[in-house]
Design a protein around this motif. Sequence first.
Motif, mmCIF file in Angstrom:
data_model
loop_
_atom_site.group_PDB
_atom_site.id
_atom_site.type_symbol
_atom_site.label_atom_id
_atom_site.label_comp_id
_atom_site.label_asym_id
_atom_site.label_seq_id
_atom_site.Cartn_x
_atom_site.Cartn_y
_atom_site.Cartn_z
ATOM 1 N N ARG A 138 17.035 -37.475 11.017
ATOM 2 C CA ARG A 138 17.686 -37.122 9.746
ATOM 3 C C ARG A 138 16.675 -36.568 8.752
ATOM 4 O O ARG A 138 16.906 -35.537 8.113
ATOM 5 C CB ARG A 138 18.354 -38.372 9.165
ATOM 6 N N ASP A 139 15.519 -37.240 8.634
ATOM 7 C CA ASP A 139 14.523 -36.807 7.652
ATOM 8 C C ASP A 139 13.803 -35.536 8.084
ATOM 9 O O ASP A 139 13.415 -34.715 7.247
ATOM 10 C CB ASP A 139 13.520 -37.938 7.391
ATOM 11 N N LEU A 140 13.620 -35.353 9.396
ATOM 12 C CA LEU A 140 13.005 -34.110 9.863
ATOM 13 C C LEU A 140 13.931 -32.923 9.620
ATOM 14 O O LEU A 140 13.475 -31.832 9.267
ATOM 15 C CB LEU A 140 12.665 -34.214 11.360
ATOM 16 N N GLN A 141 15.229 -33.122 9.799
ATOM 17 C CA GLN A 141 16.185 -32.057 9.493
ATOM 18 C C GLN A 141 16.146 -31.712 8.007
ATOM 19 O O GLN A 141 16.265 -30.541 7.625
ATOM 20 C CB GLN A 141 17.598 -32.493 9.902
ATOM 21 N N ALA A 142 15.976 -32.734 7.174
ATOM 22 C CA ALA A 142 15.878 -32.488 5.730
ATOM 23 C C ALA A 142 14.623 -31.690 5.406
ATOM 24 O O ALA A 142 14.647 -30.762 4.586
ATOM 25 C CB ALA A 142 15.880 -33.814 4.975
ATOM 26 N N ALA A 143 13.503 -32.025 6.054
ATOM 27 C CA ALA A 143 12.257 -31.287 5.824
ATOM 28 C C ALA A 143 12.389 -29.834 6.272
ATOM 29 O O ALA A 143 11.820 -28.921 5.667
ATOM 30 C CB ALA A 143 11.104 -31.965 6.556
ATOM 31 N N LYS A 144 13.183 -29.609 7.323
ATOM 32 C CA LYS A 144 13.350 -28.251 7.841
ATOM 33 C C LYS A 144 14.162 -27.367 6.895
ATOM 34 O O LYS A 144 14.147 -26.143 7.039
ATOM 35 C CB LYS A 144 14.012 -28.299 9.216
ATOM 36 N N VAL A 145 14.854 -27.975 5.937
ATOM 37 C CA VAL A 145 15.539 -27.175 4.922
ATOM 38 C C VAL A 145 14.512 -26.365 4.134
ATOM 39 O O VAL A 145 14.689 -25.168 3.894
ATOM 40 C CB VAL A 145 16.360 -28.078 3.974
ATOM 41 N N PHE A 146 13.415 -27.022 3.736
ATOM 42 C CA PHE A 146 12.358 -26.321 2.997
ATOM 43 C C PHE A 146 11.604 -25.357 3.900
ATOM 44 O O PHE A 146 11.181 -24.280 3.466
ATOM 45 C CB PHE A 146 11.392 -27.336 2.381
ATOM 46 N N GLU A 147 11.453 -25.730 5.168
ATOM 47 C CA GLU A 147 10.800 -24.831 6.118
ATOM 48 C C GLU A 147 11.616 -23.556 6.285
ATOM 49 O O GLU A 147 11.066 -22.450 6.346
ATOM 50 C CB GLU A 147 10.639 -25.544 7.455
ATOM 51 N N ALA A 188 8.968 -8.846 -6.934
ATOM 52 C CA ALA A 188 9.858 -9.651 -6.094
ATOM 53 C C ALA A 188 9.164 -10.050 -4.795
ATOM 54 O O ALA A 188 9.337 -11.174 -4.307
ATOM 55 C CB ALA A 188 11.143 -8.871 -5.790
ATOM 56 N N THR A 189 8.369 -9.143 -4.227
ATOM 57 C CA THR A 189 7.622 -9.470 -3.012
ATOM 58 C C THR A 189 6.605 -10.567 -3.279
ATOM 59 O O THR A 189 6.426 -11.494 -2.471
ATOM 60 C CB THR A 189 6.913 -8.221 -2.470
ATOM 61 N N ILE A 190 5.925 -10.475 -4.421
ATOM 62 C CA ILE A 190 4.962 -11.518 -4.797
ATOM 63 C C ILE A 190 5.664 -12.859 -4.922
ATOM 64 O O ILE A 190 5.178 -13.880 -4.433
ATOM 65 C CB ILE A 190 4.255 -11.155 -6.120
ATOM 66 N N TYR A 191 6.820 -12.865 -5.577
ATOM 67 C CA TYR A 191 7.572 -14.103 -5.738
ATOM 68 C C TYR A 191 7.940 -14.706 -4.382
ATOM 69 O O TYR A 191 7.769 -15.903 -4.148
ATOM 70 C CB TYR A 191 8.852 -13.847 -6.537
ATOM 71 N N GLY A 192 8.452 -13.871 -3.488
ATOM 72 C CA GLY A 192 8.900 -14.374 -2.192
ATOM 73 C C GLY A 192 7.769 -14.925 -1.353
ATOM 74 O O GLY A 192 7.867 -16.040 -0.819
ATOM 75 N N VAL A 193 6.684 -14.174 -1.236
ATOM 76 C CA VAL A 193 5.555 -14.602 -0.413
ATOM 77 C C VAL A 193 4.863 -15.819 -1.028
ATOM 78 O O VAL A 193 4.496 -16.770 -0.320
ATOM 79 C CB VAL A 193 4.557 -13.443 -0.229
ATOM 80 N N SER A 194 4.688 -15.800 -2.341
ATOM 81 C CA SER A 194 4.019 -16.915 -3.007
ATOM 82 C C SER A 194 4.851 -18.187 -2.913
ATOM 83 O O SER A 194 4.322 -19.272 -2.637
ATOM 84 C CB SER A 194 3.766 -16.577 -4.478
ATOM 85 N N MET A 195 6.145 -18.080 -3.152
ATOM 86 C CA MET A 195 7.006 -19.254 -3.112
ATOM 87 C C MET A 195 7.020 -19.862 -1.714
ATOM 88 O O MET A 195 7.022 -21.082 -1.552
ATOM 89 C CB MET A 195 8.424 -18.887 -3.544
ATOM 90 N N ALA A 196 6.994 -19.006 -0.696
ATOM 91 C CA ALA A 196 7.018 -19.498 0.679
ATOM 92 C C ALA A 196 5.723 -20.205 1.049
ATOM 93 O O ALA A 196 5.733 -21.317 1.588
ATOM 94 C CB ALA A 196 7.282 -18.346 1.642
ATOM 95 N N ASN A 197 4.584 -19.554 0.744
ATOM 96 C CA ASN A 197 3.299 -20.040 1.251
ATOM 97 C C ASN A 197 2.581 -21.021 0.338
ATOM 98 O O ASN A 197 1.669 -21.739 0.794
ATOM 99 C CB ASN A 197 2.384 -18.846 1.539
ATOM 100 N N LEU A 201 6.726 -23.917 2.353
ATOM 101 C CA LEU A 201 6.164 -24.320 3.645
ATOM 102 C C LEU A 201 5.228 -25.527 3.518
ATOM 103 O O LEU A 201 5.305 -26.452 4.346
ATOM 104 C CB LEU A 201 5.447 -23.131 4.303
ATOM 105 N N PRO A 202 4.339 -25.578 2.496
ATOM 106 C CA PRO A 202 3.532 -26.791 2.325
ATOM 107 C C PRO A 202 4.380 -28.033 2.066
ATOM 108 O O PRO A 202 4.067 -29.119 2.570
ATOM 109 C CB PRO A 202 2.646 -26.457 1.114
#
Length: 246
Positions: A138-147, A188-197, A201-202
């Motif tokens: 259950r908790d790993l599935q929750a973590a995968k939401v952010f992934e 927008a590209t900066i926002y997307g890449v920065s928000m992800a990395n 993902l962290p």
Amino acid sequence: MDVLSLVGLVLGLLAIVGGNFLEGGHVDALLNGPAAVIVVGGTVAAAFVQSSSRNFKRALSIVQWVVVPPSLDIEGGIAKVVGWSLKARKEGLLGLETIADIEPDTFARKGLQLLVDGNEPEALRNILEVELYVAEARDLQAAKVFEAMGGYAPTIGIIGAVMGLIHVMGNLADPSELGSGIATAFVATIYGVSMANLLLLPVANKLKACVHRQSQFREMLIEGLLAIAEGENPRSIELKLQGFIT
């Protein structure tokens, strides 16, 4: 509190803003409302489509673990199990009933109650392992939401950039606006890449580490409770459980 997570988040933000400043840019160049709406809104919308409401709610409830992880003291847990074994040797398994009533950890309390009720070691293991595996999944599935959001965000950022470029190309009659328009589009590209990395993902990986740590703690409890059920010597139990210390 996990200070390292806070330091990492702040340092990542400062690195982007500071790098932009050192290159001669201004903070205003990184601020763009429409780009933020596209990236954040699109990423969350994609997560909605992929995730169940239960997983999404669970993800929101455990995101605090990034800064305030669950308190799991392996060494303290081992000492507690050894204390239970000593009491069981002196008073029998029924002597653990008073401990079970006041045990704050619901998983440990369930295990102690199963011991008191006289369940066989194999039955004890099966019941507790089912609960452990279900909670972990259950908790790993929750973590995968952010992934998942970390995977979608850069692509949504590219979509935002393309939309910005379409707007710029529609105004070619004014060449003086092309440079600033293109620059704004790529925000927008900066926002997307920065928000992800730097965030999504962290956060996902940190939550997964917390889940694995919690499962390890519960596996230690299971082994300790089984050893008590089988009447092992408290000293042997302690030596066995010390293998969980990393």
